[in-house]
Design a protein around this motif. Sequence first.
Motif, short mmCIF file in Angstrom:
data_model
loop_
_atom_site.label_atom_id
_atom_site.label_comp_id
_atom_site.label_asym_id
_atom_site.label_seq_id
_atom_site.Cartn_x
_atom_site.Cartn_y
_atom_site.Cartn_z
N CYS A 190 0.81 -1.21 0.00
CA CYS A 190 0.00 0.00 0.00
C CYS A 190 0.85 1.26 0.00
O CYS A 190 0.32 2.35 0.09
CB CYS A 190 -0.92 0.00 1.22
SG CYS A 190 -0.10 0.43 2.75
N ASN A 220 -1.92 -9.10 2.14
CA ASN A 220 -2.07 -9.71 0.82
C ASN A 220 -2.18 -11.22 0.89
O ASN A 220 -2.78 -11.85 0.04
CB ASN A 220 -0.88 -9.36 -0.06
CG ASN A 220 -0.59 -7.88 -0.03
OD1 ASN A 220 -1.37 -7.10 -0.53
ND2 ASN A 220 0.51 -7.49 0.61
N ARG A 229 -4.49 -6.34 -5.57
CA ARG A 229 -4.37 -6.87 -4.21
C ARG A 229 -5.64 -7.56 -3.74
O ARG A 229 -5.68 -8.13 -2.67
CB ARG A 229 -3.92 -5.77 -3.27
CG ARG A 229 -2.61 -5.20 -3.79
CD ARG A 229 -2.06 -4.07 -3.00
NE ARG A 229 -1.90 -4.42 -1.62
CZ ARG A 229 -2.14 -3.58 -0.64
NH1 ARG A 229 -2.56 -2.37 -0.90
NH2 ARG A 229 -1.98 -3.96 0.59
N PHE A 288 -8.55 -6.86 -2.51
CA PHE A 288 -9.19 -6.58 -1.22
C PHE A 288 -10.61 -7.08 -1.18
O PHE A 288 -11.04 -7.71 -0.22
CB PHE A 288 -9.15 -5.08 -0.93
CG PHE A 288 -7.93 -4.72 -0.16
CD1 PHE A 288 -6.72 -4.51 -0.81
CD2 PHE A 288 -7.97 -4.63 1.23
CE1 PHE A 288 -5.59 -4.22 -0.09
CE2 PHE A 288 -6.83 -4.32 1.94
CZ PHE A 288 -5.64 -4.12 1.28
N THR A 324 -9.27 -2.12 5.36
CA THR A 324 -9.30 -1.31 4.14
C THR A 324 -8.28 -0.18 4.21
O THR A 324 -7.84 0.33 3.18
CB THR A 324 -10.69 -0.73 3.84
OG1 THR A 324 -11.13 0.02 4.98
CG2 THR A 324 -11.68 -1.83 3.54
N ILE A 362 -5.47 -0.66 1.98
CA ILE A 362 -5.56 -0.46 0.54
C ILE A 362 -4.53 0.60 0.15
O ILE A 362 -3.89 0.50 -0.88
CB ILE A 362 -6.98 0.00 0.14
CG1 ILE A 362 -7.96 -1.16 0.34
CG2 ILE A 362 -7.00 0.49 -1.30
CD1 ILE A 362 -9.40 -0.77 0.08
N CYS A 363 -4.36 1.58 1.01
CA CYS A 363 -3.53 2.70 0.61
C CYS A 363 -2.83 3.33 1.80
O CYS A 363 -3.47 3.81 2.72
CB CYS A 363 -4.40 3.75 -0.07
SG CYS A 363 -3.48 5.22 -0.49
N HIS A 381 -9.95 5.73 3.90
CA HIS A 381 -10.55 4.39 3.85
C HIS A 381 -11.13 4.00 5.20
O HIS A 381 -12.22 3.43 5.28
CB HIS A 381 -9.52 3.37 3.40
CG HIS A 381 -9.22 3.46 1.93
ND1 HIS A 381 -10.09 3.01 0.98
CD2 HIS A 381 -8.17 3.98 1.26
CE1 HIS A 381 -9.58 3.23 -0.23
NE2 HIS A 381 -8.41 3.83 -0.08
N HIS A 394 -17.33 3.17 -0.61
CA HIS A 394 -17.26 1.83 -0.02
C HIS A 394 -18.68 1.31 0.12
O HIS A 394 -19.58 2.07 0.50
CB HIS A 394 -16.67 1.85 1.39
CG HIS A 394 -15.19 1.95 1.47
ND1 HIS A 394 -14.45 1.29 2.41
CD2 HIS A 394 -14.28 2.65 0.73
CE1 HIS A 394 -13.16 1.57 2.26
NE2 HIS A 394 -13.04 2.41 1.25
N THR A 416 -12.13 3.88 -5.74
CA THR A 416 -11.26 4.94 -5.21
C THR A 416 -11.24 6.13 -6.16
O THR A 416 -11.60 6.02 -7.32
CB THR A 416 -9.83 4.39 -5.07
OG1 THR A 416 -9.37 4.04 -6.36
CG2 THR A 416 -9.80 3.19 -4.17
N CYS A 447 -4.09 2.54 -4.39
CA CYS A 447 -5.46 2.24 -4.03
C CYS A 447 -6.36 2.16 -5.22
O CYS A 447 -7.46 1.65 -5.15
CB CYS A 447 -5.99 3.22 -3.00
SG CYS A 447 -6.00 4.91 -3.51
N HIS A 482 -8.17 -2.00 -7.70
CA HIS A 482 -9.27 -2.65 -7.04
C HIS A 482 -10.29 -2.81 -8.11
O HIS A 482 -10.01 -2.56 -9.26
CB HIS A 482 -9.84 -1.71 -6.02
CG HIS A 482 -11.07 -1.18 -6.53
ND1 HIS A 482 -11.12 -0.27 -7.53
CD2 HIS A 482 -12.34 -1.61 -6.37
CE1 HIS A 482 -12.37 -0.12 -7.89
NE2 HIS A 482 -13.10 -0.90 -7.22
#
Lengths: 279, 249, 428, 342
Positions: free
Chosen positions: B15, B95, C41, C43, C59, C62-63, C70, C354, C371, C416, C419
């Motif tokens: 990330c 992950n 990734r 998610f 979440t 994610i970033c 998030h 979301h 995103t 991010c 996704h």
Amino acid sequence: MSNGFENPYVPAFAKVVEVRNENSITKTFTMSMLNGEALRFRPGQFNIVSYFGVGESAFSICSNPEERNTFENTVRRVGRVTTALFNVKPGDVLGIRGPYGKPWPLEKAAGNDLILIAGGMGLAPLRPVIHYVARHRDLYGSVDLLYGARTPDDMIYTYEFESWRNIPNMRLYLTVDYVPQNVKWEHDVGVVTELLRYVKPRMRYTTVFVCGPEVMMKFTAQLLLRMGFYPSEVYLSLERRMKCGIGKCGHCQIGYKYVCKDGPVFNLEEIGLLPDVIE
Amino acid sequence: MVDKLKVGVFKLTSCSGCQMVLVHLEESLLEVLKHIDLKYFRMVSDDDLPNEPLDAALVEGAVTNEEEAAMLKKIRRLSRFLVATGACAATGGVNAMKNITPEGEVESIVYSSPEYVRSGKAFGLNEYVKVDAYLYGCPIDRNELVNTLMSLVLRVPPYIPGLTVCMECKMKGNECVFLTRREPCLGPVTVGGCGALCPSNNVACEGCRGVLKGTNVNGLVSAWEKAGVSPELIRIKLRKYTVYPVAGR
Amino acid sequence: MADRTIVYEYISRVEGQGSLEVTISGGEVVDAKLKIFEAPRFFEAFLRGRKALELPELTARICGICPIAHVITAAKAVENALEIALDEKTIALRKALALSGIMQSHALHVYFLAAPDFLGYPSAIAASKDLADVVRRGFRLKRVANMVSEYIGGRAVHPVTLTVGGFTKPPHADGLEKVHNALENALRDALETVKLVSGFNYPEFEPNHVNVALSSGDGYAITEGFAKASSGEYFESRDYRRYVSEEQVPHSNTKRSMFKNNSAFEVGPVSRFNLNYESLCNTAKEAAEKAGIKPPVKNPFKSTIVRAVEIVQAIEEMRSILGEGVSIPPPRKTRFRQSSGSALTEAPRGLLYHSYSIDRDGNVLNADIVTPTAHNSWRIERDVFELVPSVAHLDDESLKRLLGMLVRAYDPCISCSVHAFTVKLNRT
Amino acid sequence: MSFIIKREDIPHFSRHVISKGYTLFAPVKGEFKHSFKKIAENQVEDVSLDFVRTTMPPLKSLLIPPRETLLKIRNGKVEETLPDATSRTAILGVHPCDVNAMSLLERVYMDRPKDPYFEARRKSLLVIALNCKTADEYCFCTSFGTGPSLEEGFDLLLTDLGDRFLLETGSRKGAELISDFYMPRATSTDILEKDDTIRRVKGMIRRHVNTAGLQRIMIGALYNPIWNELAGMCTGCGACNMVCPTCFCFNMTDEPELDSGGTVRIRTWDGCLLWEYAEVALGGNFRRDLSARIRQFVNHKMNYWLNQYGSLGCVGCGRCIEQCPAGIDITRVVARLRGETP
Ligand SMILES: Cc1cc2nc3c(=O)[nH]c(=O)nc-3n(C[C@H](O)[C@H](O)[C@H](O)COP(=O)(O)OP(=O)(O)OC[C@H]3O[C@@H](n4cnc5c(N)ncnc54)[C@H](O)[C@@H]3O)c2cc1C
Ligand code: SF4
Ligand code: SF4
Ligand code: SF4
């Protein structure tokens, strides 16, 4: 700010005057205290060396105890502090605390024969003994040094062996675990305990000093007892993780003994009943 | 004065949070940069992939496909010292949660045409190359990052004290979330260094820093069971940032 | 003019891994592909079967650049599903946390990602030798923003205190004074920043964009409100899918978002500024005026100025929220039932969506996350089509630089953007 | 000399202590338990002496902080960062077990060579102890004579008599502190009531360690299978080390100090339950197995201390039992080694 309490954690400064390569992973540092004072120590004691920014480590003081101007530590590179020390050059300044710990019982052993058994780096704390004996040759009977290492290259202080052989009534027996190709080796091959066959000890009048890797000390101690040596006359110098050197940080405890202040030299009688002595 | 340490910062599947911790050093970063020559840090600089050898590489992220594995091997060849930076690089991190789902299935949940998207299972770096040191956590800890970089500057291996999150929690005098609220906390077996951040904020430790050598995860799980934590929750706890080696789970 | 293809491999100074591939023929762009090759990734896949209460925490990962957005959006989506209403103080504190995230991200973008282009350096680190004061100011602003994030969230990257139903722990009163002082000093730096960036030389380019941003009757909308489009539409998060659709494109690991099935649209600071200018505080408005921007801002390159103005806005608003004290109630209790919920908030880079469905035991059944960079990616490609004809005479290197700047103007956060949303589950 | 201080006067008394130039630490109630907090003049109402279970973190954190800078090394000079021994710190409401634990720590840290950091903090500390008025399921101080009441080791001593406290002086420093604080003298009934309270508390204590011949038994049990059994339960978290008021081990590390370009040498609490604690170069480890580490913890408290410092190293505060996530109970371990319970 100082409150008038003596601060045992504050190192003094020492200047490195010479660096000798013992082998590929071992160096000997000759140092002198910056304040000009002598570092008075007795054979078997250790000091704690600071490389500022990395930390401190304990090392046996391995030089001649009667040499007042300088002292020496031999360092094997295994981790952080020792790696940092490897980059040290003459002129650099290090921090020194100590000397700490109980020395080899050289007074008590006076009049006796000495057997010194060393493995690898374990020769470092015994070197001051040899220097001491050389100066006070009349105090002891025969002196045998049994020294083993992994390979001939792993031996340290080899440049002094000749002069040690010249000490009256002193003998050196050397052995290695194996000899790489193209290396000349005229001594034994095998574990150090096998060298004991060369000595004819007078049990009651012999004191044994042992220092080396844990396994080596374990087998040596067992064998010596079986051979009939007195537990009170067999001394080991132990190594433990150690932070403070003054019996506060707790790390070096073996049972109720602190290696830093009750040792590092112990006789077999003292440590016989303690747990976790040998791994 | 020794030469400046040549460092590269690389990213695989992640990330970017750990790189951000480096950026978040802010003014301290300028101090660190007095000793370090950042040869490669794509997030903030235009430099191209270095061809000269690096003293150290900080690699963030898990390896999830062959390109990344190849890239990682290239980085390894280039670098004298390789630091797995953050939970993803250390253990696969979040992950790796998808590793339990059959291959292909995750892709098709997310993409309508999964054939365009390639991804294998996610692993930490040590599945592919030798790792010389670890920076733990999701994300890594700022102080540990500075200490690690400065150790490398001194040309010595970095050191992260081997204590547990639980110990740090006690040092802070926190009330234990497990004993007071029966929430399964991974603090007892997790590498400390975060200052027990989560328990200090009334949140059970999620184990983002991985298992500390010498601790006993099985013992902890039995303790949770005894406290009545549901098997389902236990299963979930044991598969988050770290996949725990617990028998039968 | 000969046909040529410009490939900008691995765009630097963006957060993540992407490339831009543009094919030009006869001065016209025939193809522009913003490729995102950062490994996906998944998610939305692995969130299934996890616990709804873990969603904010998970979440966030994610970033690492905008984790706060998030965390807040996930918590809100679950709260919406469970119909948990929060008290005003908690809502305000969340907004302060979100603002700190925006301020941090903007300071990073302005000083470290965008400024090197305008000042002519490969990086701010390279610039720090000549422009130490400027770089230090950037770091100072970031530090203060992070300080507020840490104060409220426990940690700047992946905050820990924000949970479904509120905060696990209120910020400690002891730290408040320090935070206030820091914010006060930061205001000066922020105004300096506006001055600095308004002096940059921006390329001429004024495409027509549909702007979409959150809006509300109550202040500069960040965490609360409904979506509003410059073309006149309004919608709530639950109707998001009726307005925004997605299409997977073969060249990229990210997906293309479309507004009302056909148009590219823009989200982010410029959209917020254009749609909610009236809600800005006076200090921010004055700063904008001095910098010579007013709505609608059309030139995407000038988003840098808008970001600087938003830093001013964030500081002023954080000061007022934190000034009122920070006593908040403990988090609301959650009681699960089969339900679904969604939320829209403004991340630093724009609208973030979301949506989750959960079962009665609080397990996640389905997750859908879109995103800001996913929203913008088609818009970026369209901008390339529109910009290139006027600058096609430039040599490859200059063109590449200019296109790099254009992409960066959207501050794409590629980590991010990777996704997608659930299309269907093919079980075999 | 003994006095009486009314319950509602405790805040007033706290303010008095602060007015004498002391930095005051006293127990404050948290969500679940009490902890020692620094008390500002406007916080004296928060002082709460109604606690049974001992506080967390233990008192030792005031004498050896969990993380402490020992030295700063800048420009080739070593600066000590000693605490100011002339400063005044008062701690109010310390239970007898903790006062005794402090005197055990003194034996370690004041043994030669003295630890000057500990010494400075100890010298600046004024102890206002508090006899226990109840005991809980974890307490076992009576086994070591370390509670529930105190005979020595305090500057002032409080005993809770319900609506009032009995206050006794134990040192000149303590007497000085209250010389201008008006309180009525205690009567013989007050003293009798104190004795009653303490007798009652003693009766409440449920846990015991039989110390008779304990050392011999511990030595005999070094290779008992119980250590392996415990290793299956123990999480290896080291919480017991942290919460034990007599655990004194520390680690020492150097850390960079970026702005000065120098280094700080810090010490942090360490514990024998950790793998790293007994690790040496090249992968050696003298307590590789968790069983050896638990054995070290229990034996140190119940055996080695006696040789090292002349008394057992446990004060029966029960913290390690209460805080162990695995529910390991040192009193049960000893009882089992003695064959007193199955
Ligand atoms: C009394 C005594 C005398 C010693 N004499 C010598 C000597 O003459 N020459 C020599 O080379 N070495 C000697 N040692 C060992 C030496 O202290 C360690 O090898 C050294 O501390 C490792 O430090 P490091 O920072 O390089 O390793 P680290 O990076 O700290 O660690 C490397 C490994 O060493 C272990 N370790 C850390 N600290 C110590 C420690 N204090 N003691 C033992 N292991 C440790 C770690 O657990 C790790 O496994 C002696 C040790 C003692 C206790
Ligand atoms: S909350 Fe977790 S880390 Fe803290 S004491 Fe309890 S188990 Fe340990
Ligand atoms: S408490 Fe646990 S989950 Fe939280 S930061 Fe520390 S290691 Fe990670
Ligand atoms: S061993 Fe346990 S009961 Fe004894 S003093 Fe330590 S923490 Fe308290």
